[in-house]
Design a protein around this motif. Structure first.
Motif, PDB file in Angstrom:
ATOM      1  N   UNK A  66      37.229  42.848  -2.661  1.00  0.00           N
ATOM      2  CA  UNK A  66      36.654  42.105  -1.523  1.00  0.00           C
ATOM      3  C   UNK A  66      37.146  40.665  -1.510  1.00  0.00           C
ATOM      4  N   UNK A  67      37.272  40.050  -2.700  1.00  0.00           N
ATOM      5  CA  UNK A  67      37.737  38.655  -2.736  1.00  0.00           C
ATOM      6  C   UNK A  67      39.201  38.580  -2.299  1.00  0.00           C
ATOM      7  N   UNK A  68      40.008  39.546  -2.772  1.00  0.00           N
ATOM      8  CA  UNK A  68      41.442  39.498  -2.441  1.00  0.00           C
ATOM      9  C   UNK A  68      41.681  39.961  -0.998  1.00  0.00           C
ATOM     10  N   UNK A  69      41.220  41.172  -0.675  1.00  0.00           N
ATOM     11  CA  UNK A  69      41.638  41.794   0.588  1.00  0.00           C
ATOM     12  C   UNK A  69      40.666  41.587   1.750  1.00  0.00           C
ATOM     13  N   UNK A  70      39.468  41.118   1.441  1.00  0.00           N
ATOM     14  CA  UNK A  70      38.551  40.797   2.538  1.00  0.00           C
ATOM     15  C   UNK A  70      38.536  39.281   2.789  1.00  0.00           C
ATOM     16  N   UNK A  71      38.440  38.502   1.689  1.00  0.00           N
ATOM     17  CA  UNK A  71      38.406  37.030   1.856  1.00  0.00           C
ATOM     18  C   UNK A  71      39.800  36.412   1.850  1.00  0.00           C
ATOM     19  N   UNK A  72      40.806  37.167   1.433  1.00  0.00           N
ATOM     20  CA  UNK A  72      42.156  36.600   1.361  1.00  0.00           C
ATOM     21  C   UNK A  72      42.330  35.663   0.170  1.00  0.00           C
ATOM     22  N   UNK A  73      41.527  35.839  -0.855  1.00  0.00           N
ATOM     23  CA  UNK A  73      41.578  35.017  -2.076  1.00  0.00           C
ATOM     24  C   UNK A  73      41.494  33.520  -1.771  1.00  0.00           C
ATOM     25  N   UNK A  74      40.587  33.173  -0.898  1.00  0.00           N
ATOM     26  CA  UNK A  74      40.344  31.767  -0.571  1.00  0.00           C
ATOM     27  C   UNK A  74      38.851  31.553  -0.378  1.00  0.00           C
ATOM     28  N   UNK A  75      38.353  30.455  -0.927  1.00  0.00           N
ATOM     29  CA  UNK A  75      36.912  30.134  -0.767  1.00  0.00           C
ATOM     30  C   UNK A  75      36.006  31.343  -0.997  1.00  0.00           C
ATOM     31  N   UNK A  76      35.895  31.834  -2.196  1.00  0.00           N
ATOM     32  CA  UNK A  76      36.481  31.284  -3.404  1.00  0.00           C
ATOM     33  C   UNK A  76      37.871  31.860  -3.712  1.00  0.00           C
ATOM     34  N   UNK A  77      38.636  31.033  -4.414  1.00  0.00           N
ATOM     35  CA  UNK A  77      39.930  31.481  -4.917  1.00  0.00           C
ATOM     36  C   UNK A  77      39.771  31.870  -6.381  1.00  0.00           C
ATOM     37  N   UNK A  78      40.432  32.959  -6.756  1.00  0.00           N
ATOM     38  CA  UNK A  78      40.325  33.397  -8.154  1.00  0.00           C
ATOM     39  C   UNK A  78      41.056  32.434  -9.086  1.00  0.00           C
TER      40      UNK A  78
END
Ligand SMILES: Cc1ncc(C[n+]2csc(CCOP(=O)(O)OP(=O)(O)O)c2C)c(N)n1
Ligand SMILES: [Mg+2]
Length: 623
Positions: A66-78
């Motif tokens: 979800x962080x990578x492919x839903x949020x695009x790894x931004x806000x939050x970034x890993x």
């Protein structure tokens, strides 16, 4: 970052050189909120959490996606780390600067087990932090054989519940919305601290069956800090008027410049002497004429003299008020309280529990103030302005005491031409820091208070509240991450034991191009504990010369420089004289100013600046 391919190396390098382009996902299209873990990610984004430090794990692969492919790894970034201990330590360093939580993600029970020590440390540091964990599937019917079973524990938070403010394991996407909003509210309410939300694999990986509404997080914000009742303010004003020699012990206070300015004005208006702790972040300009003794943790001779002389003590959330009186005045803890008027300002009892004794000894207090220190100071200034109290009050008693810096009498120059002591190293670093805005993310054990020339709330971020060796590198990198666009130079000065325990935190700084300098006080020993062994041997009339056994880290000698270089830091050969250290610091500052990372192996004689045991070695008896 996408793995480099032979056909497109140039593009990969270009992407990598822009720090905002680190680890960017491809081909996202317009992602839709479709899975349980998307809901958690969405709330996290709306809370404006910029980073999430992590070591990956299958227990939260849904949330990871979800962080990578839903949020695009931004806000939050890993912020990928090489050990869970570093993930939490980096978030601790970041939270200490910003007073805002950084997110952390930890893999099931095993990742959490790795992270327990720095979570305890963050608890003692009063650092806000939102930790996401994972377990399950809780529904046994859905577990994959073997791995899902060993990585599912009942009541996983029980491993850390004694040193976090709150935890939850939501059972539906709707409940997860509330859970994350509450986590944010609790972590950010004073006293700040870490919270833990455990995400069931079943929840993360289930498709949403209905639309989930996410309310505006602004309506779930933490309340402002509690205010001081006027009656208490009046009592405080009366006590100040009556006092001949008020002394402010500036302990845990905010990082905000306006609060710093108010503290200075308050001390000046009431004409009080000031002491700060060498363990807590900078609270007051140490060169100010009212800051009369060098910062210390255990009261030094000069600090003891001030405490003895004071007839009114104003403690701004001083970490260990009862302990300080015991050391400075030789009083027995609760049975024989200090015979002075004492005002103590703290909200700590809101989070105290029966497991952790980090609340410290209980001091007797005449004017208890249940508010944050800076709230108290602001209200006191308002009261004094209303009463038209003169701007600056000079008390003759304060005026006649020599400032600690004048009392150095030339002792601040390091000895030249021979291997450095910790004192020489500290004085060299002090000289270097005078010329630029430096933030010391950490300072090592035994560091002399005389080297602490602080002029800003960001001059020093304080040491490991939980006495947790191994957190120095992570704290330094988290501090540098928070300050990366501030124009300040972040320097972590840490012991070799601390460095070696946390050394593979350095890679994260290189991967994320975080400008930072690490300087190791390399005495090739867990020296603090040599002092303990010496003391025990003396108490038992046994040979103290064996104190080094089981303590020295020098056979073989570890190549500290190679360990930094292997992870992308610039560095040169170890330095062992003040001149060489001064050169290395200058060079390092230039590297960091260009956005780089620099490591210095500063070789010193084993020994502390006062040639005595550090604060942790004390037995609490008055010497
Ligand atoms: C996790 C952890 N393990 C062990 C200790 C005990 N301990 C306290 S200070 C210290 C030595 C640290 O070595 P170094 O960073 O080199 O500093 P030095 O003592 O040499 O000044 C140790 C082992 C601790 N506080 N935390
Ligand atoms: Mg050491």
């Amino acid at each position: 970052m996408k793995p480099a391919t032979a056909s497109k190396p140039a593009e990969t390098n270009d992407r990598r050189s822009d720090k905002n382009q680190i680890d960017r996902p491809q081909s996202l299209g317009k992602p839709q909120m479709k899975w349980g873990s998307d809901v958690v990610a969405e709330v996290t984004r709306r809370l404006d959490l910029k980073y999430i430090a992590l070591v990956p794990g299958a227990s939260y692969r849904g949330f990871h996606d979800s962080i990578v492919n839903y949020l695009g790894n931004q806000n939050p970034q890993m912020v990928i780390c090489l050990h869970e201990e570093h993930a939490v330590s980096i978030a601790d360093g970041y939270g200490k600067v910003t007073e805002r939580p950084m997110a952390v993600a930890l893999h099931s029970n095993v990742g959490l087990m790795h992270a327990t020590m720095p979570i305890f440390n963050a608890w003692c540091d009063r650092t806000p932090m939102i930790i996401f964990g994972a377990t399950g599937p809780v529904d046994a019917h859905r577990r994959r054989p073997w791995i899902d079973w060993i990585h599912t524990s009942k009541d996983q938070a029980s491993m850390i519940r004694n040193y976090i403010k709150w935890d939850d394991q939501p059972a539906s996407p709707q409940a997860a919305v509330e859970s994350v909003l509450r986590a944010n509210q609790i972590a950010r309410s004073a006293p700040l601290g870490p919270v833990y939300v455990c995400l069931d694999v079943g929840l993360q990986e289930s498709p949403l069956t209905e639309e989930i509404s996410i309310p505006d997080p602004a309506r779930f914000a933490p309340a402002p800090s509690p205010a001081v009742p006027r009656t208490s303010l009046h009592k405080a004003l009366k006590a100040i008027d009556k006092a001949k020699f008020p002394l402010i012990l500036m302990g845990r206070v905010s990082r905000r410049q306006e609060d710093w300015d108010r503290r200075v004005r308050f001390a000046e208006m009431i004409g009080a002497a000031v002491l700060t702790s060498s363990n807590d972040p900078s609270a007051f300009p140490t060169m100010h004429p009212l800051h009369l003794a060098a910062p210390c943790l255990r009261p030094s001779k000069a600090a003891t003299a001030l405490i003895e002389k004071a007839d009114l003590i104003i403690s701004l959330d001083w970490l260990d008020l009862g302990g300080v009186f015991r050391l400075a005045l030789g009083t027995a803890q609760t049975q024989e309280p200090a015979d002075k008027m004492i005002l103590h300002c703290s909200v700590d009892s809101y989070r105290t529990n029966g497991w952790s004794m980090d609340h410290q000894a209980m001091p007797a207090v005449d004017i208890p103030i249940h508010a944050e220190s800076d709230q108290f100071v602001a209200q006191m200034l308002d009261e004094m302005d209303d009463k038209k109290t003169p701007k600056v009050k000079t008390r003759p008693e304060t005026k006649n005491i020599a400032h600690w810096n004048d009392a150095l009498n030339g002792k601040s120059s390091p000895a030249h031409g021979k291997i450095m002591t910790l004192w020489d190293m500290a004085m060299t670093v002090r000289e270097f820091a005078k010329k630029r805005p430096v933030t010391f993310a950490r300072l090592p054990l035994g560091w002399p208070g005389e080297a602490c020339e602080f002029d800003s709330p960001l001059s020093f971020m304080g040491n490991d509240g939980g006495g947790a060796v191994g957190t120095g590198p992570g704290h330094t990198i988290g501090t540098a991450l928070a300050l990366k666009d501030s124009g300040r130079l972040t320097v972590g000065v840490i012991g070799d034991g601390d460095y070696l325990m946390g050394v593979n935190a350095l890679w994260t700084a290189s991967h994320f191009k975080i400008p930072v300098m690490i300087v190791c006080a390399d005495n090739r020993s867990y020296f603090n504990d040599e002092m303990h062994q010496e003391r025990v041997a003396q108490m038992r009339s046994r040979p103290a010369e064996n104190r080094w056994i089981g303590q020295r880290i020098d056979d073989p000698r570890v190549d500290l420089v190679a360990m930094a270089r292997a992870q992308g830091f610039d560095s040169e050969a170890p330095v062992s004289t003040p001149e060489a250290l001064a050169q290395a610091l200058k060079k390092g500052a230039a590297v960091v100013a260009r956005g780089g990372r620099y490591f210095i192996d500063s070789v010193i004689e084993p020994g502390y600046a006062d040639s005595g045991p550090d604060q942790r070695a004390g037995d609490g008896k008055k010497k």
